[in-house]
Design an enzyme around this catalytic site. Sequence first.
Site, PDB file in Angstrom:
ATOM      1  CG  ASN A 114      -2.371  -3.215  -6.443  1.00  0.00           C
ATOM      2  OD1 ASN A 114      -1.386  -3.556  -5.809  1.00  0.00           O
ATOM      3  ND2 ASN A 114      -3.594  -3.582  -6.098  1.00  0.00           N
ATOM      4  CG  ASP A 166      -3.953 -11.310  -3.126  1.00  0.00           C
ATOM      5  OD1 ASP A 166      -4.998 -11.573  -3.735  1.00  0.00           O
ATOM      6  OD2 ASP A 166      -3.405 -10.179  -3.153  1.00  0.00           O
ATOM      7  CG  ASP A 211      -2.350  -8.334  -8.275  1.00  0.00           C
ATOM      8  OD1 ASP A 211      -2.252  -8.120  -7.060  1.00  0.00           O
ATOM      9  OD2 ASP A 211      -3.143  -9.155  -8.761  1.00  0.00           O
ATOM     10  NE  ARG A 260      -3.803  -2.308   0.360  1.00  0.00           N
ATOM     11  CZ  ARG A 260      -4.359  -3.023  -0.589  1.00  0.00           C
ATOM     12  NH1 ARG A 260      -3.975  -2.870  -1.856  1.00  0.00           N
ATOM     13  NH2 ARG A 260      -5.310  -3.894  -0.303  1.00  0.00           N
ATOM     14  CG  HIS A 275      -4.812 -14.320  -6.886  1.00  0.00           C
ATOM     15  ND1 HIS A 275      -5.351 -14.360  -8.163  1.00  0.00           N
ATOM     16  CD2 HIS A 275      -4.525 -13.018  -6.644  1.00  0.00           C
ATOM     17  CE1 HIS A 275      -5.390 -13.139  -8.627  1.00  0.00           C
ATOM     18  NE2 HIS A 275      -4.906 -12.299  -7.744  1.00  0.00           N
TER      19      HIS A 275
END
Lengths: 429, 183, 309
Positions: A96, A305, A153, A66, A232
């Site tokens: 991301n 993840d 992703d 993040r 995933h």
Amino acid sequence: MQVLLKGLRVVNPDQKLDKNSDILIEEGIIKEIGSIDASKCQDAKVLDLQNCVCVPGLYDMHVHLREPGREDKETVVTGSNAAAAGGFTGIACMPNTTPAIDSAEVIKLIAEKSAKHLVEVNPIGAVTNGRKGESLAPMLELADAGAVGFSDDGVAVKTSAILRSALEYSQMIGAPIIEHCEDESMAGGAMNESEISTQLGLPSIATAAEDIIVMRGILLSEYTGGKFHVSHISSSRSVELVREAKQRGLNVTAEVTPHHFTLSDENVKSFDTNFKMNPPLREQKDVDAIIEGLKDGTIDCIASDHAPHALEDKEMEFVYAPNGILGLETQLGLALTELYHTQRLTLEQLIEKLSINPRKILNLSIPQIAEGEKANLTILSPDLEWEVDIKKFKSKSKNSPFHERKLKGKSVAVINNSQLYYEDEFINL
Amino acid sequence: MEIKAKLIDEVGLKRTITRLAHEIIEHNRGSENIVLIGMRTRGEFLANRIQEKITKIENREPELGILDITLYRDDFRTRLKQPEVSVTNISFDITEKDIILIDDVLYTGRTVRSALDAIMDLGRPNSIQFCVLVDRGHREMPITADYVGKNIPTSINEEVKVKMTEIDNEDAVYLVEVLNDQI
Amino acid sequence: MALSSNHLLGLQDVPKEDIQLILDTATTFREVLERPIKKVPTLQGKTIVNLFFENSTRTRLSFELAQKRLSADTINFAKSGSSAAKGESFKDTVRNIEAMKVDMIVCRHESAGVPKYLTQISDANVINAGDGRHEHPTQALLDMYSIREKIGKLEGLKICIVGDIRNSRVALSNIYGLQAMGATVSVCGPSTMIPREIESLGVKVYHDIDKAMQEHDVLNVLRIQLERKAGILIPSVREYHNYFGITSERIKRNNPNVLIMHPGPINRGVELSSEVADGPFQIILNQVTNGVAIRMAVLYLLGTKPEEA
């Protein structure tokens, strides 16, 4: 500083090593392995680790840190702390972020933040600029700055043409293209499509949406020779496709999250947003196929993840809530409880899934447990029974569905970069 | 519950109903403008019998309606069980009529107050007169019956139980002792 | 006798006795609607908020009328779109309204699961007025009441729900409710509009409207959402009407005794022809009247429920 680890069973499949031993570490280097008398090292910090197993430091290749952008949910440091608490000495962080990891500058920022930490952070660069799917990101530059793989992703690479280019281009680096497999036009649901989504009246995502993109990647990997990695994996059909691809000798690998081998779409009946993620929890038959895939090597590794979300983000109407749950601090416990203690995987296989294979996929060196080597170790207690308490998590966020779950097996200590993490403390060696 | 006395027997009930019917006709100077409204449950049966009597005497049948006052009760939040609601059946116009409201026992007066509210929502009658088989006292509302079968003073731990063959297999009025105050 | 729950979130797993109680209680309120003064003082002093996050005029109107006829105080809260996008979170919105001391919440929302979420963050009685594609219990209850009113019973009847079943909470609630009351339920529509594994709910699937009409006593015809569906789930409205539309000619040819229902609003010429919409085979307006009575019954049964000792 010296640290003496006593009473261990030391296991590293990569070295074909499995023996009972003590380990003496000095200044972060393994000085001696064998039967070591504590009285010989008076100044050493001695850890009594009877019933513990020492393995090469665990590695999680799918983590969302993040930072930059949503430091309220997690930062490089807090995420790394969570990794250490979970038993990991290395993680790969997804691009991301805001801005995306599509420039060397962002990679440098992450490198700065993680520089002094026990946990090694390897960035995954974006495949396309801004992850928009329109033009290739500067992969060579990103790799030079430290990127070990590429992904858009959150979404699949937008077009087959761009994915083909990426698979060709990335071969110059030898890095994998890591794909979030979901067909864009079939996306947008809140749970798996099945009789349960019919009963609950929630918009849903068919397993076929994943299978399509997995197949696309396999075909293009075959055509270009590029390295394709399925993130995933959740659908039984996708597991079959990867199995066939491997049988044909293609350069295709796959990872699975702990929640996809532990939970199923039955859990969504409570409308608790901690069971909302993408790809969604699937039917029991998919879970069974995943466990088979782990057993026969179709699925190379386990990756969490780890997706932290702030309380106000998750405390929302189910359809609007963002996807994702935490994973770093429950991953090892879930793997040991659901896979090792149920005799589905041996300890060696588990170490391969959690430590060796993720590094192989990203072309990182496998830690060796031998005299003279840098100490990069995870000490785990496979039989330790504990109850998950999210209040004790090191992660900044608390969005986990495993609160109060009883697990068997936990990391007791990790050592890397001349630091020891033990009993909630980071100690310099 | 312990029976203390039989206040009215089968014969006595017949006589009382006859007398009430006469009183109603006398007070209203005939039966042209009266309508009977019985309150569920035993008030309805009483009203039926009074209607029969009046028909015999006057040779014309007054209209009869049935009133359910559950929706007008004032004790929803204090009750221990949810009261079952039933249908009100008053198929005639009550405007400018003299309503004879009929019930079996008059006690606190709250039921009648609810009935008054219910009736006023149906239209504007000329008058509402109240006819009751037993008045047992202990009023909590300023309500009086116009026609009373029997005045029976009671204490708080006593109750008047009316039995009618339509649902109880006998015609009688008993005075009973109630051991705990549960209604 | 009282309802077994303090809320009405849906009809799945609701005991038959509860449904029976609501339908029977509604009869009383249906009578109230025939009086000159259509009002009873039963819920005086109770405050009910209509929390409608999804647009709906008719359902909200029906609930509001039901509330006012029970003498309750009503407040309306309408919000379209994600509250998160507009600033205040759903949780805060609900908490704020509750702080103004409301007794009951009637909620419509486009996300399934919201009424259940409400029961976790609020002390009020919650009534689901439609959550996503999940449930719309009062609609199914009024549908059942209307069938019972017209035919006299529910047990043993064969009812077929026609149309866009995939996007219909009305269909799901009807399936749960009718099955609990002993009726057989089927669905009929184009394959693209039948949700996955609907058979797991014990319903038979038809794609032939003529056959469905011949084999059922009641057809509950759902609205086709024109704006969204044409092109993706069905090729066009024209094709839908030709192959699934209910017309007088179809009825007379297949089953002149069939009862036609529709939850409204009707797309004339699409699911129903104008002739059918206005003709003798349908009870659509009865459904609307009964809707107010059913909602009064539900509000009454929840609003006057004694506190557990």
